[in-house]
Write a protein that holds these residues in place. Structure first.
Motif, PDB file in Angstrom:
ATOM      1  N   PRO A   1       6.410  -2.759  12.629  1.00  0.00           N
ATOM      2  CA  PRO A   1       5.477  -2.838  11.913  1.00  0.00           C
ATOM      3  C   PRO A   1       4.862  -1.487  11.318  1.00  0.00           C
ATOM      4  O   PRO A   1       4.272  -1.102  10.175  1.00  0.00           O
ATOM      5  N   LYS A   2       5.608  -0.319  12.211  1.00  0.00           N
ATOM      6  CA  LYS A   2       5.110   1.233  11.794  1.00  0.00           C
ATOM      7  C   LYS A   2       6.263   1.783  10.723  1.00  0.00           C
ATOM      8  O   LYS A   2       6.101   3.091  10.845  1.00  0.00           O
ATOM      9  N   ARG A   3       7.273   0.925  10.473  1.00  0.00           N
ATOM     10  CA  ARG A   3       8.193   1.715   9.783  1.00  0.00           C
ATOM     11  C   ARG A   3       7.751   1.513   8.216  1.00  0.00           C
ATOM     12  O   ARG A   3       7.511   0.261   7.820  1.00  0.00           O
ATOM     13  N   ALA A   4       8.160   2.374   7.371  1.00  0.00           N
ATOM     14  CA  ALA A   4       7.671   2.460   5.907  1.00  0.00           C
ATOM     15  C   ALA A   4       8.775   1.732   4.974  1.00  0.00           C
ATOM     16  O   ALA A   4       8.417   1.116   4.212  1.00  0.00           O
ATOM     17  N   GLU A   5      10.022   1.792   5.495  1.00  0.00           N
ATOM     18  CA  GLU A   5      11.125   1.357   4.718  1.00  0.00           C
ATOM     19  C   GLU A   5      10.997  -0.090   4.488  1.00  0.00           C
ATOM     20  O   GLU A   5      11.179  -0.746   3.334  1.00  0.00           O
ATOM     21  N   PRO A   6      10.910  -0.996   5.304  1.00  0.00           N
ATOM     22  CA  PRO A   6      10.782  -2.452   4.929  1.00  0.00           C
ATOM     23  C   PRO A   6       9.386  -2.662   3.666  1.00  0.00           C
ATOM     24  O   PRO A   6       9.736  -3.569   3.049  1.00  0.00           O
ATOM     25  N   TYR A   7       8.506  -2.292   4.026  1.00  0.00           N
ATOM     26  CA  TYR A   7       7.233  -2.233   3.122  1.00  0.00           C
ATOM     27  C   TYR A   7       7.912  -1.831   1.757  1.00  0.00           C
ATOM     28  O   TYR A   7       7.444  -2.266   0.785  1.00  0.00           O
ATOM     29  N   LEU A   8       8.396  -0.874   1.659  1.00  0.00           N
ATOM     30  CA  LEU A   8       8.972  -0.221   0.378  1.00  0.00           C
ATOM     31  C   LEU A   8       9.598  -1.188  -0.302  1.00  0.00           C
ATOM     32  O   LEU A   8       9.683  -1.298  -1.486  1.00  0.00           O
ATOM     33  N   TYR A   9      10.660  -1.608   0.433  1.00  0.00           N
ATOM     34  CA  TYR A   9      11.566  -2.390  -0.200  1.00  0.00           C
ATOM     35  C   TYR A   9      11.246  -3.875  -0.771  1.00  0.00           C
ATOM     36  O   TYR A   9      11.443  -4.316  -1.672  1.00  0.00           O
ATOM     37  N   ARG A  10      10.159  -4.357   0.303  1.00  0.00           N
ATOM     38  CA  ARG A  10       9.299  -5.272  -0.092  1.00  0.00           C
ATOM     39  C   ARG A  10       8.452  -5.259  -1.333  1.00  0.00           C
ATOM     40  O   ARG A  10       8.613  -6.187  -2.208  1.00  0.00           O
TER      41      ARG A  10
ATOM     42  N   ALA B   1       3.158  -5.687  -4.804  1.00  0.00           N
ATOM     43  CA  ALA B   1       3.771  -4.481  -4.884  1.00  0.00           C
ATOM     44  C   ALA B   1       3.231  -3.092  -4.430  1.00  0.00           C
ATOM     45  O   ALA B   1       3.281  -2.392  -3.763  1.00  0.00           O
ATOM     46  N   LEU B   2       2.067  -3.044  -5.289  1.00  0.00           N
ATOM     47  CA  LEU B   2       1.048  -2.013  -4.991  1.00  0.00           C
ATOM     48  C   LEU B   2       0.659  -1.978  -3.731  1.00  0.00           C
ATOM     49  O   LEU B   2       0.425  -0.822  -3.002  1.00  0.00           O
ATOM     50  N   GLU B   3       0.274  -3.047  -3.093  1.00  0.00           N
ATOM     51  CA  GLU B   3      -0.336  -3.146  -1.469  1.00  0.00           C
ATOM     52  C   GLU B   3       0.742  -2.525  -0.669  1.00  0.00           C
ATOM     53  O   GLU B   3       0.555  -1.876   0.166  1.00  0.00           O
ATOM     54  N   ASP B   4       2.205  -3.170  -1.054  1.00  0.00           N
ATOM     55  CA  ASP B   4       2.898  -2.789   0.061  1.00  0.00           C
ATOM     56  C   ASP B   4       3.352  -1.403   0.037  1.00  0.00           C
ATOM     57  O   ASP B   4       3.713  -0.608   1.153  1.00  0.00           O
ATOM     58  N   VAL B   5       3.534  -0.832  -1.422  1.00  0.00           N
ATOM     59  CA  VAL B   5       4.149   0.651  -1.409  1.00  0.00           C
ATOM     60  C   VAL B   5       2.703   1.463  -0.727  1.00  0.00           C
ATOM     61  O   VAL B   5       3.175   2.636  -0.302  1.00  0.00           O
ATOM     62  N   GLY B   6       1.709   0.992  -0.764  1.00  0.00           N
ATOM     63  CA  GLY B   6       0.475   1.815  -0.339  1.00  0.00           C
ATOM     64  C   GLY B   6       0.732   1.811   1.364  1.00  0.00           C
ATOM     65  O   GLY B   6       0.507   2.867   1.809  1.00  0.00           O
ATOM     66  N   VAL B   7       0.884   0.939   1.811  1.00  0.00           N
ATOM     67  CA  VAL B   7       1.265   0.759   3.085  1.00  0.00           C
ATOM     68  C   VAL B   7       2.310   1.520   3.586  1.00  0.00           C
ATOM     69  O   VAL B   7       2.255   2.689   4.447  1.00  0.00           O
ATOM     70  N   ALA B   8       3.345   1.530   2.867  1.00  0.00           N
ATOM     71  CA  ALA B   8       4.467   2.367   2.999  1.00  0.00           C
ATOM     72  C   ALA B   8       4.153   4.083   3.006  1.00  0.00           C
ATOM     73  O   ALA B   8       4.797   4.875   3.791  1.00  0.00           O
ATOM     74  N   LEU B   9       3.568   4.091   2.009  1.00  0.00           N
ATOM     75  CA  LEU B   9       2.990   5.785   1.976  1.00  0.00           C
ATOM     76  C   LEU B   9       2.008   5.948   3.069  1.00  0.00           C
ATOM     77  O   LEU B   9       1.818   7.367   3.200  1.00  0.00           O
ATOM     78  N   ALA B  10       1.176   5.256   3.462  1.00  0.00           N
ATOM     79  CA  ALA B  10       0.182   5.442   4.459  1.00  0.00           C
ATOM     80  C   ALA B  10       1.309   5.820   5.826  1.00  0.00           C
ATOM     81  O   ALA B  10       0.736   6.630   6.666  1.00  0.00           O
ATOM     82  N   LEU B  11       1.959   5.264   5.855  1.00  0.00           N
ATOM     83  CA  LEU B  11       2.878   5.348   7.193  1.00  0.00           C
ATOM     84  C   LEU B  11       3.982   6.434   6.920  1.00  0.00           C
ATOM     85  O   LEU B  11       4.216   7.145   7.877  1.00  0.00           O
ATOM     86  N   GLU B  12       4.209   6.973   5.753  1.00  0.00           N
ATOM     87  CA  GLU B  12       5.075   8.040   5.440  1.00  0.00           C
ATOM     88  C   GLU B  12       4.748   8.640   4.078  1.00  0.00           C
ATOM     89  O   GLU B  12       5.367   8.387   3.010  1.00  0.00           O
ATOM     90  N   PRO B  13       3.718   9.405   4.129  1.00  0.00           N
ATOM     91  CA  PRO B  13       3.191  10.078   2.926  1.00  0.00           C
ATOM     92  C   PRO B  13       3.905  10.615   1.872  1.00  0.00           C
ATOM     93  O   PRO B  13       3.589  10.565   0.651  1.00  0.00           O
ATOM     94  N   GLY B  14       4.993  11.206   2.218  1.00  0.00           N
ATOM     95  CA  GLY B  14       5.841  11.954   1.525  1.00  0.00           C
ATOM     96  C   GLY B  14       7.006  11.402   1.115  1.00  0.00           C
ATOM     97  O   GLY B  14       7.828  12.048   0.470  1.00  0.00           O
ATOM     98  N   ASN B  15       6.953  10.099   1.234  1.00  0.00           N
ATOM     99  CA  ASN B  15       8.187   9.406   1.024  1.00  0.00           C
ATOM    100  C   ASN B  15       8.442   9.451  -0.812  1.00  0.00           C
ATOM    101  O   ASN B  15       7.626   8.935  -1.349  1.00  0.00           O
ATOM    102  N   PRO B  16       9.537  10.012  -1.278  1.00  0.00           N
ATOM    103  CA  PRO B  16       9.497  10.254  -2.532  1.00  0.00           C
ATOM    104  C   PRO B  16      10.135   8.907  -3.374  1.00  0.00           C
ATOM    105  O   PRO B  16       9.838   8.719  -4.378  1.00  0.00           O
ATOM    106  N   GLU B  17      10.846   8.040  -2.759  1.00  0.00           N
ATOM    107  CA  GLU B  17      10.875   6.757  -3.451  1.00  0.00           C
ATOM    108  C   GLU B  17       9.806   6.130  -3.388  1.00  0.00           C
ATOM    109  O   GLU B  17       9.456   5.055  -4.546  1.00  0.00           O
ATOM    110  N   ALA B  18       8.800   6.033  -2.474  1.00  0.00           N
ATOM    111  CA  ALA B  18       7.697   5.194  -2.617  1.00  0.00           C
ATOM    112  C   ALA B  18       6.713   5.836  -3.646  1.00  0.00           C
ATOM    113  O   ALA B  18       6.166   4.969  -4.368  1.00  0.00           O
ATOM    114  N   LEU B  19       6.724   7.325  -3.635  1.00  0.00           N
ATOM    115  CA  LEU B  19       5.898   7.904  -4.749  1.00  0.00           C
ATOM    116  C   LEU B  19       6.357   7.449  -6.280  1.00  0.00           C
ATOM    117  O   LEU B  19       5.396   7.201  -7.009  1.00  0.00           O
TER     118      LEU B  19
END
Length: 294
Positions: free
Chosen positions: A199-208, A221-239
């Motif tokens: 649950p602490k990995r950003a990647e599955p949230y981003l792909y979901r 989608a916005l909810e999940d990408v928000g979680v991904a960015l909370a876990l990995e704030p600088g992730n360019p794909e999530a941004l």
């Protein structure tokens, strides 16, 4: 209607983006780790030879060293590595030499041949440990995806998951295969399981998030990408994905901010180009008074 470049959101490009990443072989450990894993296993019956004066540990270390060297060569100079592996096989390299051949074929772009050879090695190199078998099958699945055969990729990943059911990486990999067939709900099911395990990995949230976007559910989608960015704030794909979602859900200023962040954090990449193109399109649409595309 303005269209935005969305390598993370247009079906099934969400998952295909990762296929173009250089130096990434998804769902697979490094060449050295693979060599250590399988070289430490007992040799197959065809490879076992009497060696009364040889120390088994030294033999295993030497096999691992040769395999690691060959697999590293396969990434850098695959044609030379393939020829070297053929010579090694003639000199008794056995399954480890055949593994190097398979990986050299992958890095040459001969994905179908690579996948077939990797699967053929499972009964021997993968017979002693579930980890060895699942690693080979994960590589075969990725090669099938690169070959454009998502059905065979899914079968390979399913076989890998059967052997290593608690590995979230394998579930993410199978989600890629399912999304390539536009089976987004099946992909989401795998990603749900991966999130439950990690649950602490950003990647599955981003792909979901990308899968929900492909299904037209922008709020999820916005909810999940928000979680991904909370876990990995600088992730360019999530941004990039959040910028695309913000653009079509009435938040143009947020979209511009996200896209500019991608261009700053990850310049000279596919994501940065998409962000730059999207920014230009949005600004052009605003100048013409056009609404953003859904």
């Amino acid at each position: 209607m303005t269209r935005y470049n969305a390598p993370m959101t247009s079906p099934p490009a969400l998952f295909r983006l990762a296929l173009s990443r250089p130096a990434i072989f998804r769902g697979a450990v490094s060449a050295l780790a693979l060599a250590t894993l399988v070289a430490a296993l007992p040799a197959s019956a065809a490879e076992r030879k009497p060696a009364p004066h040889a120390a088994p540990d030294r033999e295993a270390v030497e096999r691992a060293r040769q395999a690691a060297s060959c697999l590293q060569m396969a990434e850098k100079t695959p044609k030379a590595a393939f020829e070297s592996a053929l010579t090694w096989q003639d000199r008794g390299g056995g399954d480890m030499a055949r593994l190097c051949q398979a990986m050299a074929l992958f890095h040459q772009g001969q994905f179908q041949a690579s996948a077939t050879r990797l699967e053929d090695l499972v009964p021997t190199l993968g017979k002693d440990t579930p980890e060895g078998a699942s690693s080979l099958l994960a590589r075969a699945g990725w090669a099938w995806l690169r070959a454009g055969d998502s059905d065979k990729a899914e079968k390979a990943y399913t076989a890998a998951i059967d052997r290593s059911p608690r590995d979230p990486e394998l579930l993410v990999d199978r989600a890629f295969a399912r999304a390539e067939s536009e089976r987004y709900w099946d992909a989401i099911e795998d990603l749900n399981r991966a999130i439950g395990m990690a649950p602490k990995r950003a990647e599955p949230y981003l792909y979901r998030a990308g899968a929900f976007r492909a299904l037209g559910n922008d709020s999820k989608a916005l909810e999940d990408v928000g979680v991904a960015l909370a876990l990995e704030p600088g992730n360019p794909e999530a941004l990039l994905l959040r910028g695309n979602l913000r653009a079509v859900t009435g938040n143009p200023d947020g979209a511009k901010s996200d896209w500019r962040s991608v261009m700053r954090i990850d310049p000279d990449t596919t994501s940065a180009k998409a962000a730059s193109d999207n920014l230009a399109r949005l600004q052009g649409a605003e100048a013409e008074g056009k609404p953003p595309a859904k």
